[in-house]
Design a protein around this motif. Sequence first.
Motif, PDB file in Angstrom:
ATOM      1  N   TRP A  53       0.839  -1.198   0.000  1.00  0.00           N
ATOM      2  CA  TRP A  53       0.000   0.000   0.000  1.00  0.00           C
ATOM      3  C   TRP A  53       0.874   1.248   0.000  1.00  0.00           C
ATOM      4  O   TRP A  53       2.079   1.182   0.168  1.00  0.00           O
ATOM      5  CB  TRP A  53      -0.980   0.014   1.166  1.00  0.00           C
ATOM      6  CG  TRP A  53      -0.366  -0.006   2.532  1.00  0.00           C
ATOM      7  CD1 TRP A  53       0.071  -1.103   3.227  1.00  0.00           C
ATOM      8  CD2 TRP A  53      -0.105   1.120   3.382  1.00  0.00           C
ATOM      9  NE1 TRP A  53       0.584  -0.729   4.442  1.00  0.00           N
ATOM     10  CE2 TRP A  53       0.479   0.632   4.573  1.00  0.00           C
ATOM     11  CE3 TRP A  53      -0.309   2.488   3.254  1.00  0.00           C
ATOM     12  CZ2 TRP A  53       0.861   1.464   5.610  1.00  0.00           C
ATOM     13  CZ3 TRP A  53       0.066   3.319   4.298  1.00  0.00           C
ATOM     14  CH2 TRP A  53       0.635   2.798   5.460  1.00  0.00           C
ATOM     15  N   GLY A  54       0.236   2.395  -0.201  1.00  0.00           N
ATOM     16  CA  GLY A  54       0.965   3.656  -0.218  1.00  0.00           C
ATOM     17  C   GLY A  54       0.036   4.807   0.096  1.00  0.00           C
ATOM     18  O   GLY A  54      -1.158   4.620   0.326  1.00  0.00           O
ATOM     19  N   VAL A  55       0.589   6.015   0.089  1.00  0.00           N
ATOM     20  CA  VAL A  55      -0.157   7.235   0.394  1.00  0.00           C
ATOM     21  C   VAL A  55       0.027   8.206  -0.762  1.00  0.00           C
ATOM     22  O   VAL A  55       1.149   8.378  -1.264  1.00  0.00           O
ATOM     23  CB  VAL A  55       0.344   7.863   1.720  1.00  0.00           C
ATOM     24  CG1 VAL A  55      -0.335   9.195   1.980  1.00  0.00           C
ATOM     25  CG2 VAL A  55       0.122   6.907   2.890  1.00  0.00           C
ATOM     26  N   VAL A  56      -1.059   8.855  -1.169  1.00  0.00           N
ATOM     27  CA  VAL A  56      -1.026   9.825  -2.270  1.00  0.00           C
ATOM     28  C   VAL A  56       0.082  10.850  -2.024  1.00  0.00           C
ATOM     29  O   VAL A  56       0.216  11.388  -0.923  1.00  0.00           O
ATOM     30  CB  VAL A  56      -2.391  10.538  -2.410  1.00  0.00           C
ATOM     31  CG1 VAL A  56      -2.297  11.702  -3.387  1.00  0.00           C
ATOM     32  CG2 VAL A  56      -3.457   9.561  -2.851  1.00  0.00           C
ATOM     33  N   GLY A  57       0.904  11.087  -3.055  1.00  0.00           N
ATOM     34  CA  GLY A  57       1.944  12.099  -2.992  1.00  0.00           C
ATOM     35  C   GLY A  57       3.184  11.711  -2.199  1.00  0.00           C
ATOM     36  O   GLY A  57       4.102  12.516  -2.060  1.00  0.00           O
ATOM     37  N   THR A  58       3.229  10.513  -1.706  1.00  0.00           N
ATOM     38  CA  THR A  58       4.348  10.036  -0.893  1.00  0.00           C
ATOM     39  C   THR A  58       4.986   8.844  -1.604  1.00  0.00           C
ATOM     40  O   THR A  58       4.284   8.002  -2.149  1.00  0.00           O
ATOM     41  CB  THR A  58       3.848   9.601   0.500  1.00  0.00           C
ATOM     42  OG1 THR A  58       3.150  10.698   1.091  1.00  0.00           O
ATOM     43  CG2 THR A  58       4.980   9.194   1.398  1.00  0.00           C
ATOM     44  N   PRO A  59       6.319   8.735  -1.594  1.00  0.00           N
ATOM     45  CA  PRO A  59       6.956   7.607  -2.291  1.00  0.00           C
ATOM     46  C   PRO A  59       6.523   6.242  -1.740  1.00  0.00           C
ATOM     47  O   PRO A  59       6.544   6.013  -0.532  1.00  0.00           O
ATOM     48  CB  PRO A  59       8.448   7.832  -2.033  1.00  0.00           C
ATOM     49  CG  PRO A  59       8.579   9.277  -1.735  1.00  0.00           C
ATOM     50  CD  PRO A  59       7.308   9.658  -1.020  1.00  0.00           C
ATOM     51  N   THR A  60       6.093   5.389  -2.653  1.00  0.00           N
ATOM     52  CA  THR A  60       5.846   3.977  -2.363  1.00  0.00           C
ATOM     53  C   THR A  60       7.044   3.240  -2.952  1.00  0.00           C
ATOM     54  O   THR A  60       7.407   3.462  -4.101  1.00  0.00           O
ATOM     55  CB  THR A  60       4.533   3.501  -3.013  1.00  0.00           C
ATOM     56  OG1 THR A  60       3.459   4.308  -2.525  1.00  0.00           O
ATOM     57  CG2 THR A  60       4.259   2.038  -2.724  1.00  0.00           C
ATOM     58  N   ASN A  61       7.672   2.391  -2.177  1.00  0.00           N
ATOM     59  CA  ASN A  61       8.909   1.733  -2.618  1.00  0.00           C
ATOM     60  C   ASN A  61       8.612   0.424  -3.347  1.00  0.00           C
ATOM     61  O   ASN A  61       7.814  -0.384  -2.881  1.00  0.00           O
ATOM     62  CB  ASN A  61       9.812   1.460  -1.414  1.00  0.00           C
ATOM     63  CG  ASN A  61      11.199   1.052  -1.835  1.00  0.00           C
ATOM     64  OD1 ASN A  61      11.730   1.532  -2.832  1.00  0.00           O
ATOM     65  ND2 ASN A  61      11.812   0.156  -1.092  1.00  0.00           N
ATOM     66  N   PHE A  62       9.264   0.244  -4.476  1.00  0.00           N
ATOM     67  CA  PHE A  62       9.161  -0.978  -5.273  1.00  0.00           C
ATOM     68  C   PHE A  62      10.563  -1.545  -5.467  1.00  0.00           C
ATOM     69  O   PHE A  62      11.507  -0.794  -5.706  1.00  0.00           O
ATOM     70  CB  PHE A  62       8.579  -0.677  -6.661  1.00  0.00           C
ATOM     71  CG  PHE A  62       7.148  -0.260  -6.650  1.00  0.00           C
ATOM     72  CD1 PHE A  62       6.155  -1.164  -6.967  1.00  0.00           C
ATOM     73  CD2 PHE A  62       6.787   1.046  -6.330  1.00  0.00           C
ATOM     74  CE1 PHE A  62       4.824  -0.779  -6.965  1.00  0.00           C
ATOM     75  CE2 PHE A  62       5.459   1.438  -6.328  1.00  0.00           C
ATOM     76  CZ  PHE A  62       4.480   0.529  -6.643  1.00  0.00           C
ATOM     77  N   TYR A  63      10.693  -2.875  -5.380  1.00  0.00           N
ATOM     78  CA  TYR A  63      11.966  -3.485  -5.744  1.00  0.00           C
ATOM     79  C   TYR A  63      11.762  -4.918  -6.206  1.00  0.00           C
ATOM     80  O   TYR A  63      10.759  -5.554  -5.899  1.00  0.00           O
ATOM     81  CB  TYR A  63      13.000  -3.410  -4.614  1.00  0.00           C
ATOM     82  CG  TYR A  63      12.676  -4.174  -3.349  1.00  0.00           C
ATOM     83  CD1 TYR A  63      13.136  -5.474  -3.164  1.00  0.00           C
ATOM     84  CD2 TYR A  63      11.942  -3.592  -2.323  1.00  0.00           C
ATOM     85  CE1 TYR A  63      12.861  -6.176  -1.998  1.00  0.00           C
ATOM     86  CE2 TYR A  63      11.672  -4.273  -1.163  1.00  0.00           C
ATOM     87  CZ  TYR A  63      12.131  -5.563  -1.000  1.00  0.00           C
ATOM     88  OH  TYR A  63      11.858  -6.260   0.159  1.00  0.00           O
ATOM     89  N   ALA A  64      12.724  -5.389  -6.988  1.00  0.00           N
ATOM     90  CA  ALA A  64      12.691  -6.737  -7.562  1.00  0.00           C
ATOM     91  C   ALA A  64      13.638  -7.640  -6.787  1.00  0.00           C
ATOM     92  O   ALA A  64      14.674  -7.187  -6.302  1.00  0.00           O
ATOM     93  CB  ALA A  64      13.106  -6.690  -9.022  1.00  0.00           C
TER      94      ALA A  64
END
Length: 188
Positions: A53-64
Amino acid sequence: MANSTPGLERCDVLVATGPGQAVAATGVAPITLADLAQFRPIVGELVVEPDGWGVVGTPTNFYATAVTHTMDGELFDAPIEVRWTPTAYVFDYGDGTTETSDASGAAWSGTDESWTETATSHAYAERVDVTASLTVVFTAEVDAGGGWFAVPGTLPVGAPPVSVKIFEVETVLTNGDCMANPSAPGCG
């Protein structure tokens, strides 16, 4: 597998021309990515922080999580090893935004790093539920006992998609602890 080059026949012999290089002997077709179909690379997964999940306007972290790995097997009745190396990552954030990176990204380390921008993070513009996806682009090398040599081309492989829920958060200033004093200004 049938050979599509007229006049060339498949064989398990390659001529080493130097460290990490090999050419097909005369009359022998080189190994291709299509020949390695039985050695499908392990793509790993797409991880979304915090916990999908994430918050509008805030970095959501993705990684492989894809890493370089080897597989043993047979090709043209000869034992070989195939080494798969991830060389690019295509992140599709599910909102129409994609990013291609040579970095796999990394997990946030500790609470001080949470919600900070990373090389592979994404900030969503609106509250939305999306499905994010990842394609890992691999290169292959083969060793049939005489050293590693590169197989021409790349192989894109999709990781399982991930559902991401994006929330909108509003902050309010209060005068004290709302749990202890629910009638305080801003608590209600």
